[in-house]
Design an enzyme around this catalytic site. Structure first.
Site, PDB file in Angstrom:
ATOM      1  N   THR A  39       0.859  -1.183   0.000  1.00  0.00           N
ATOM      2  CA  THR A  39       0.000   0.000   0.000  1.00  0.00           C
ATOM      3  C   THR A  39       0.896   1.234   0.000  1.00  0.00           C
ATOM      4  O   THR A  39       1.752   1.398   0.872  1.00  0.00           O
ATOM      5  CB  THR A  39      -0.968   0.009   1.207  1.00  0.00           C
ATOM      6  OG1 THR A  39      -1.708   1.241   1.193  1.00  0.00           O
ATOM      7  CG2 THR A  39      -0.247  -0.134   2.523  1.00  0.00           C
ATOM      8  N   HIS A  43       1.162 -13.050  12.740  1.00  0.00           N
ATOM      9  CA  HIS A  43       2.120 -13.626  13.688  1.00  0.00           C
ATOM     10  C   HIS A  43       1.952 -15.135  13.845  1.00  0.00           C
ATOM     11  O   HIS A  43       2.812 -15.797  14.427  1.00  0.00           O
ATOM     12  CB  HIS A  43       1.973 -12.936  15.044  1.00  0.00           C
ATOM     13  CG  HIS A  43       3.265 -12.835  15.794  1.00  0.00           C
ATOM     14  ND1 HIS A  43       4.444 -13.378  15.347  1.00  0.00           N
ATOM     15  CD2 HIS A  43       3.571 -12.244  16.986  1.00  0.00           C
ATOM     16  CE1 HIS A  43       5.408 -13.138  16.215  1.00  0.00           C
ATOM     17  NE2 HIS A  43       4.905 -12.448  17.220  1.00  0.00           N
TER      18      HIS A  43
END
Length: 485
Positions: free
Chosen positions: A404, A456
């Protein structure tokens, strides 16, 4: 062959298709045809907006348009017929089109406005006249019977008022041109909604359509003079009361409400799902990209890059792909149902693009194996298609990682949220001249900040740190695109 079978073969219905992967509905943005138009197999007849993109739909039949089942602005479930085509118009006159399904909000408005039954004043709109009447309530002992009250909404419409009026009985009038069974102007639900939005009383509009039907153009024509302030109206309008006098501020008069649908609705749902499903970790790094910015200028003059869009985002994308190649285990997804980690030997690189319909993330398929000119070409096509609103749903599925570019808005960095199903997203901040220690001296260098968010469950802190550090290393010394690539 029965008559119903013959009609089914002659009049072919085209149903709303699933133009993506598992989409359940789409909004009709625009019709390119109308009843009576001749169409051919493969001709685009309408544009619809799904939860992912705007898509043009071609008709699979040859013939003449018999009926448009829904109007523009209506959200239709996948599998519902939206248009019918007379494939044998020479077989004789076609029957009248069937009743159009009224959008839920329009149907509700119709029911509220006509509590004593509705008349089918237009083909496909409203119900047939009801021959039944509501039975009068049995009067209580000693209490005279009272006439049935009319709803405030109906009374207001009949009297041309906007404020509730005292309840009063309504006597049906003879049906004439432009007037329904209860003196109600003839107009389709979309036209009624338009008039409501513009604050126009349909009773004051002069109809120009067939049989006295009010059209959208009639409403706009009535709204044009209404837009200019009228002295008479101003004289009778109540003077605004200062907030200090009442202690209340009319906030509703200064607010706008826009339905959440299409791309924006899908984006909101995806972001909420991602934020509360995948455990996000975000790391940041600030890097001197002076050499990369110099390389961008050199590549713009390279004959092999002639006609291609060369910018810093191109080299950030290449640096990201090189870093993933060095750490392929980051390119994975989490399969909750199977309790498995799916490692991918391909990289579909998503590029977040802001469009008038909302944020979309189309991706470049197999970006990791493309040359720099190929990557530049596909990146340019991706951005141009997104700006035109023509991105296909297929181009927004199957992404593995995303970039982005918040730097185009002058933003230094941010904490990006993962695209659902992906393992990592890189935010590329603005490139600015900043004081930087270079070769032992403080100099003005071109500097940017990168932010990497990752799942994660798939990527631990060590692996995520190595990935981000490698991206920064390539941008600091772009010759690593050769030695590492």
């Amino acid at each position: 062959m029965t008559a119903s079978t013959a009609n089914a073969q002659r009049f072919r219905e085209f149903k709303m298709p699933d133009v993506g992967e598992g989409l359940t509905e789409a909004e009709i943005l625009k019709w390119y045809v109308k009843p009576g138009d001749t169409v051919t197999d493969g001709q685009v007849v309408c544009e619809v907006e799904t939860a992912k993109a705007a898509v043009e739909l071609p008709i699979p039949y040859d013939g003449v348009v018999h009926e448009l089942t829904f109007g523009e602005g209506v959200t239709v479930d996948v599998g519902t017929a939206i248009i019918s085509v007379d494939t044998d118009p020479g077989a004789g006159p076609a029957p009248a089109p069937a009743t159009v399904q009224t959008p839920p909000e329009a149907a509700k408005a119709e029911e509220e406005a006509e509590p004593q039954g509705r008349q089918a004043v237009l083909v496909g709109y409203g119900a047939a006249p009801s021959s039944t009447k509501r039975r009068a309530r049995k009067p209580q002992a000693g209490v005279p019977a009272q006439p049935e009250p009319v709803s405030a909404a109906l009374q207001a419409e009949l009297n041309g008022r906007t404020a509730p009026a005292p309840a009063a009985p309504v006597t049906p009038v003879a049906n004439g041109a432009g007037v329904g069974a209860v003196g109600r102007p003839l107009a389709k639900p979309p036209v009624r909604k338009l008039a409501k939005d513009l604050g126009i009383d349909l009773a004051t509009v002069v109809p120009s359509g067939p049989d006295g039907i009010i059209t959208r153009e009639d409403v706009h024509a009535a709204a044009a003079p209404a837009a200019a302030p009228a002295p008479a109206a101003a004289a009778v309008a109540p003077a605004p009361v200062a907030p200090a006098e009442t202690g209340v501020v009319n906030a509703a008069a200064r607010e706008r409400r826009v339905p959440v649908k299409g791309v924006r609705k899908a984006t909101a749902q995806a972001m909420v799902s991602s934020a509360f499903t995948a455990p996000h970790v975000t790391e940041f790094i600030t890097v001197d990209v002076t050499r990369t910015m110099k390389l961008v200028q050199e590549l713009k003059q390279d004959p092999d890059m002639a006609g291609l869009r060369v910018n810093p985002l191109l080299l950030v994308a290449r640096a990201f792909l090189v870093a993933i190649k060095r750490h392929p285990e980051v390119n994975a997804s989490w399969d909750e149902a199977q309790q498995e980690i799916v490692y991918k030997d391909y990289v579909n690189l998503g590029i977040a693009a802001a469009t008038p319909r909302g944020l979309i993330v189309p991706n470049i398929k197999d970006a990791g194996v493309k040359t720099l000119p190929q990557l530049a070409e596909e990146l340019g096509d991706l951005v141009a298609t997104a700006r035109e609103g023509k991105t296909s749903p297929a181009a927004m599925t199957g992404g593995t990682v995303t970039i982005t570019n918040v730097g185009v808005f002058g933003v230094d960095t941010g904490t990006p949220i993962l695209n659902p199903g992906e393992s990592a997203i890189l935010a590329f901040g603005a490139v600015k001249l900043q004081p930087w220690v270079h070769k032992g001296k403080v100099k003005a260098r071109q500097v940017t900040t990168l932010a990497l968010s990752f799942d994660h469950r798939l990527i631990d802190g060590e692996l995520g740190s190595k990935l981000l550090a490698d991206i920064a290393a390539v941008l600091e010394r772009p010759k690593r695109l050769i030695t590492w690539g």
